[in-house]
Motif scaffolding. Structure first.
Motif, PDB file in Angstrom:
ATOM      1  N   GLY A   7       0.733  -1.095   0.020  1.00 23.44           N
ATOM      2  CA  GLY A   7      -0.130  -0.022  -0.027  1.00 23.44           C
ATOM      3  C   GLY A   7       0.948   1.101   0.032  1.00 23.44           C
ATOM      4  O   GLY A   7       0.461   2.344  -0.778  1.00 23.44           O
ATOM      5  N   ILE A   8       2.055   1.235   0.998  1.00 21.11           N
ATOM      6  CA  ILE A   8       2.774   2.472   0.895  1.00 21.11           C
ATOM      7  C   ILE A   8       3.418   2.453  -0.672  1.00 21.11           C
ATOM      8  O   ILE A   8       3.625   3.715  -1.219  1.00 21.11           O
ATOM      9  CB  ILE A   8       3.675   2.386   2.076  1.00 21.11           C
ATOM     10  N   GLY A  11       1.196   3.847  -2.820  1.00 22.89           N
ATOM     11  CA  GLY A  11       0.816   5.351  -2.899  1.00 22.89           C
ATOM     12  C   GLY A  11       1.886   6.225  -3.424  1.00 22.89           C
ATOM     13  O   GLY A  11       1.634   7.311  -3.975  1.00 22.89           O
ATOM     14  N   SER A  14       1.875   6.165  -6.873  1.00 22.67           N
ATOM     15  CA  SER A  14       0.700   7.087  -7.687  1.00 22.67           C
ATOM     16  C   SER A  14       0.948   8.540  -7.261  1.00 22.67           C
ATOM     17  O   SER A  14       0.606   9.092  -8.533  1.00 22.67           O
ATOM     18  CB  SER A  14      -0.409   6.764  -6.609  1.00 22.67           C
ATOM     19  N   TRP A  15       1.658   8.855  -6.465  1.00 23.19           N
ATOM     20  CA  TRP A  15       1.928  10.376  -6.363  1.00 23.19           C
ATOM     21  C   TRP A  15       2.820  10.783  -7.320  1.00 23.19           C
ATOM     22  O   TRP A  15       2.941  11.975  -7.824  1.00 23.19           O
ATOM     23  CB  TRP A  15       2.325  10.590  -5.126  1.00 23.19           C
ATOM     24  N   ARG A  92      -0.067  -3.810  -7.103  1.00 22.90           N
ATOM     25  CA  ARG A  92      -1.190  -4.465  -6.167  1.00 22.90           C
ATOM     26  C   ARG A  92      -1.394  -5.918  -6.315  1.00 22.90           C
ATOM     27  O   ARG A  92      -1.820  -6.684  -5.434  1.00 22.90           O
ATOM     28  CB  ARG A  92      -2.180  -3.709  -6.281  1.00 22.90           C
TER      29      ARG A  92
END
Length: 95
Positions: A7-8, A11, A14-15, A92
């Motif tokens: 998840g980290i 994230g 994604s950013w 993912r």
């Protein structure tokens, strides 16, 4: 633990992908809008956008400079959003 790490990582990726696309779109807006090229904001955005645009920077060569910027840097932004989506899916799935 693994789920949290995935998840980290997702994230962060994604950013980063979103930031690259935003810089490219901001470059288009500043250029087409006629922003002062000597302004530190404009020159910084251009300095970041040009290498991030990869080979898209001069893919199309219409005579109109604004159209050239819109098409080439716009395509680069779309490319980074697509790469972002693909990488996030892979991260993912692996997680």
């Amino acid at each position: 633990m693994r789920t949290r790490l995935v998840g980290i990582v997702a994230g962060i990726l994604s950013w980063v992908g979103l930031a690259l696309a935003v810089v490219l779109v901001l470059h288009v807006v500043l250029t087409v809008g006629g922003a002062n090229p000597d302004n530190p904001i404009t020159s910084t955005v251009k300095a970041i956008a040009e290498p991030v645009s990869l080979a898209f920077k001069d893919l199309f060569r219409p005579n109109d400079a604004s159209l050239r910027t819109i098409v080439n840097f716009g395509l680069a932004a779309i490319f980074w959003l697509a790469v972002r989506a693909i990488v996030l899916k892979l991260v993912r799935r692996l997680g």
